[in-house]
Each structure stands twice: as C-alpha cells, then as structure tokens.
Design an enzyme around this catalytic site. Structure first.
Site, short mmCIF file in Angstrom:
data_model
loop_
_atom_site.label_atom_id
_atom_site.label_comp_id
_atom_site.label_asym_id
_atom_site.label_seq_id
_atom_site.Cartn_x
_atom_site.Cartn_y
_atom_site.Cartn_z
N TYR A 33 95.80 80.86 50.95
CA TYR A 33 96.81 81.11 49.93
C TYR A 33 96.54 82.44 49.25
O TYR A 33 95.49 83.05 49.42
CB TYR A 33 96.82 79.97 48.91
CG TYR A 33 95.66 79.98 47.93
CD1 TYR A 33 94.38 79.65 48.33
CD2 TYR A 33 95.86 80.33 46.60
CE1 TYR A 33 93.32 79.65 47.43
CE2 TYR A 33 94.80 80.33 45.68
CZ TYR A 33 93.53 80.00 46.11
OH TYR A 33 92.49 80.02 45.23
N LYS A 149 90.22 83.09 51.50
CA LYS A 149 90.93 82.46 50.38
C LYS A 149 91.56 81.16 50.87
O LYS A 149 92.78 81.04 51.03
CB LYS A 149 91.97 83.41 49.78
CG LYS A 149 92.36 83.00 48.35
CD LYS A 149 92.94 84.14 47.56
CE LYS A 149 93.49 83.72 46.22
NZ LYS A 149 92.52 83.10 45.31
N GLU A 182 80.35 83.76 41.30
CA GLU A 182 81.67 84.05 40.73
C GLU A 182 82.15 82.84 39.96
O GLU A 182 81.46 81.82 39.89
CB GLU A 182 82.66 84.42 41.84
CG GLU A 182 82.90 83.31 42.84
CD GLU A 182 83.88 83.67 43.94
OE1 GLU A 182 84.74 84.56 43.74
OE2 GLU A 182 83.81 83.03 45.01
N LEU A 207 84.67 85.71 46.71
CA LEU A 207 85.94 86.19 47.22
C LEU A 207 86.12 87.63 46.73
O LEU A 207 85.83 87.92 45.56
CB LEU A 207 87.08 85.33 46.66
CG LEU A 207 88.48 85.75 47.10
CD1 LEU A 207 88.75 85.32 48.54
CD2 LEU A 207 89.55 85.17 46.18
N1 PDD Z 1 92.02 82.61 42.26
N2 PDD Z 1 87.25 84.11 43.11
C1 PDD Z 1 87.87 82.93 43.30
C2 PDD Z 1 87.06 81.78 43.80
C3 PDD Z 1 89.24 82.81 43.05
O1 PDD Z 1 89.85 81.63 43.27
C4 PDD Z 1 89.97 83.92 42.58
C5 PDD Z 1 91.43 83.86 42.28
C6 PDD Z 1 89.29 85.14 42.36
C7 PDD Z 1 89.98 86.37 41.88
O2 PDD Z 1 90.81 86.92 42.88
P1 PDD Z 1 92.09 87.77 42.51
O3 PDD Z 1 91.65 88.84 41.57
O4 PDD Z 1 92.55 88.31 43.80
O5 PDD Z 1 93.08 86.83 41.86
C8 PDD Z 1 87.92 85.18 42.66
C9 PDD Z 1 93.44 82.45 42.11
C10 PDD Z 1 94.02 83.27 41.02
C11 PDD Z 1 93.77 80.97 42.00
O6 PDD Z 1 93.15 80.24 42.76
O7 PDD Z 1 94.62 80.58 41.23
#
Ligand code: PDD
Length: 286
Positions: A33, A149, A182, A207
């Site tokens: 996703y 992801k 993270e 990620l």
């Molecule tokens: N999640 N690390 C994890 C485990 C994440 O699920 C996310 C983002 C990030 C940050 O990634 P980005 O800057 O590309 O949003 C880091 C999304 C927002 C979610 O699951 O809703």
C-alpha cells in the site's frame, strides 16, 4: 456527501465497495500500500510514492494492476470525487483473489487495486503539532522486510494500540542492540545538543519513508547538519529535540519518550521550522 472508493475499475460509494472474500490481501496480507498526502488539492510527492509502490510490488513479484499513467488518473479522480483539498489518499494492491493456497495463484490472476481518499482537518492537525506527541518504546518484533510497504501490519497495530493505552500517540520500535528502528507508522528522528539531525539509515530495519527523504532534501538545502546513523533509545531521551515523519503526520514533534520529557516538554524550535517549510521542497502534482 458519501465517500467514493475505486475498486478494480469502478468508482463506488464506500459503503458498497468490496473485494472478494478470497482476496489474498484478506487471507494472507499478500499486498502492499501507499498513503499520500493531499495538500491544497494536490498530491504530495506522488513520484516518490509511486516509485516505492513499484519497488514493493517488484520485491514481492506482484504485477502493477494498471499502468503508471492510469494509476495517476485514478488517484486524482478519487481525490476529486471525494472533494479532498487537504487529506490523504490510500492505495492498496494485492496479489488478487484465488482459492486459498499459500503458493502464488496462476500468473494471469489480476492484482486487486483499491483507492480511497479522505479529508483531514488541517487546523486540527496544526493544533496537534503545536503540542507535540508522546511516544513509548517497544521491542521491534517485526519481520526483516520492513523495507517493503506491506499490508502485514499486525505488530504495528498492536504497538499503536499499546501506545494509546499508555496515553501516547506513537510507539518507537527498538532493535536488539538498543537502537531505535522507527515508529509503528512513521520514521524516527532526533536532534542532538550539537544541532545534528539524526535518523536511521534506510538500508536496514526501517521503511524508507517518503517524508523522510523529502525532509533530507530540505535539511541539505538549508545546510543543516544531518547524519544518517542509528541512535539508541538513551540518546533519544537525552536529545534536544525529537520528531517523527510520515505522510499522515508530516513532521510531528515528540515531547516525551516513555517517562522522559524531551527538551522543555514543548516542540523544538528547529522541528517546528522544518514542519512549517516542508511543503516548500515537496513535489506537488495536480
Ligand atoms: N505509514 N515507517 C512505517 C512503518 C510506516 O508505516 C510509515 C508510513 C513510515 C513513513 O513513511 P512515509 O513518510 O512515506 O509516509 C515509516 C503510513 C502513513 C500508514 O501506514 O498510514
């Protein structure tokens, strides 16, 4: 106004939107996703989100459900039909529906594509950022491929729930050596007493967040000191400032980690400045 979802070629009211009960996303979390911010009606960092989507799909051997051009049209159209000015667009691709079997289905099984969008109250988000958030720390119990992801987010959901039960908004995972990896749904950052921004390298344990990458662009453009190196939980607790990044939170100040107050317990000045300027560097596409 009822919300609209895109599901495998059609736009339907959200309440009528459905996928097959034997979809592999449902059965095995066999899907990936993306969540992309919508700012002033435009998609933020769409190019990077789509590049990461393609990488996630290719790591798992799932095909692109539609061409990239068509996907951009679907994203834009879903945002438009939901009348989102500020908010989020969510897209999920799974390996498709097939009789339940751990082994992959026939290669001609079409992947499932779902896109939804929703508005977010920007003034509420800004008010939240003015206060900052608390985070808790938890042992990282996820699989090794967190660079993908994937929709397999059970450890992340359990961690967020634990955070909520303890009055916090995010959980920071800590690896076996005591280093922060993270957040449950965000990347973790600290600013040292020497004003160096620290965040874990994206090569292992995290990620590669799009917000993280764009913030690195901003920091480098502004000649800030940045080091992509792992930091320990103890270093984080002694930091001058701390924050998380995600498409859903942008740059969100952290004011408490477990029982330790960060700085003076208010969002740090540099963190607030970076948040205010984030959209100056982020790509915005119609
Ligand atoms: N999640 N690390 C994890 C485990 C994440 O699920 C996310 C983002 C990030 C940050 O990634 P980005 O800057 O590309 O949003 C880091 C999304 C927002 C979610 O699951 O809703």
């Amino acid at each position: 106004m009822s919300r609209i979802a895109y599901v495998n070629g059609i736009y339907v009211p959200l309440r009528d939107a459905c996928v097959h009960v034997e979809d592999r996303g449902f059965q095995f979390a066999d899907g990936v996703y993306e969540v992309c911010e919508v700012f002033g009606g435009r998609l933020v960092d769409q190019t990077r989100h789509l590049a990461r989507l393609k990488r996630s799909l290719s790591e798992l051997g799932i095909g692109m459900p539609v061409g990239e051009g068509a996907l951009k049209v679907i994203l834009r159209e879903t945002v438009r039909r939901n009348r989102v000015r500020d908010g989020l667009v969510y897209l999920q691709v799974t390996r498709g529906a097939a009789k339940r079997d751990f082994v992959f289905p026939a290669p001609d099984t079409p992947p499932t594509l779902v896109v939804t969008a929703r508005s977010v109250d920007r003034s509420k988000a800004e008010a939240g950022a003015a206060n900052g958030i608390s985070v808790i720390s938890l042992p990282d119990n996820r699989w090794e491929r967190v660079d993908i992801k994937s929709t397999g987010l059970l450890p992340n959901a359990l961690a967020r729930q634990r955070a909520k039960e303890r009055g916090a908004k995010e959980a920071w995972f800590v690896d076996r050596d005591g280093y922060v990896t993270e957040g449950a749904a965000s990347n973790a950052w600290i600013i040292t007493r020497e004003n160096t921004l620290l965040t874990r390298p994206a090569e292992s344990g995290i990620l590669r967040g799009v917000t993280r990458t764009t913030l690195l662009d901003l920091a480098r453009r502004d000649n800030l000191l940045v080091s992509e190196r792992p930091f320990t939980l103890a270093e984080a607790k002694a930091a001058k400032e701390a924050f998380v990044t995600a498409a859903t939170a942008l740059i969100m100040p952290v004011v408490r980690i477990d029982d330790t107050v960060i700085g003076d317990g208010k969002p740090g000045a540099l963190t607030a400045r970076l948040r205010a300027r984030f959209h100056e560097v982020a790509e915005r596409s119609l």
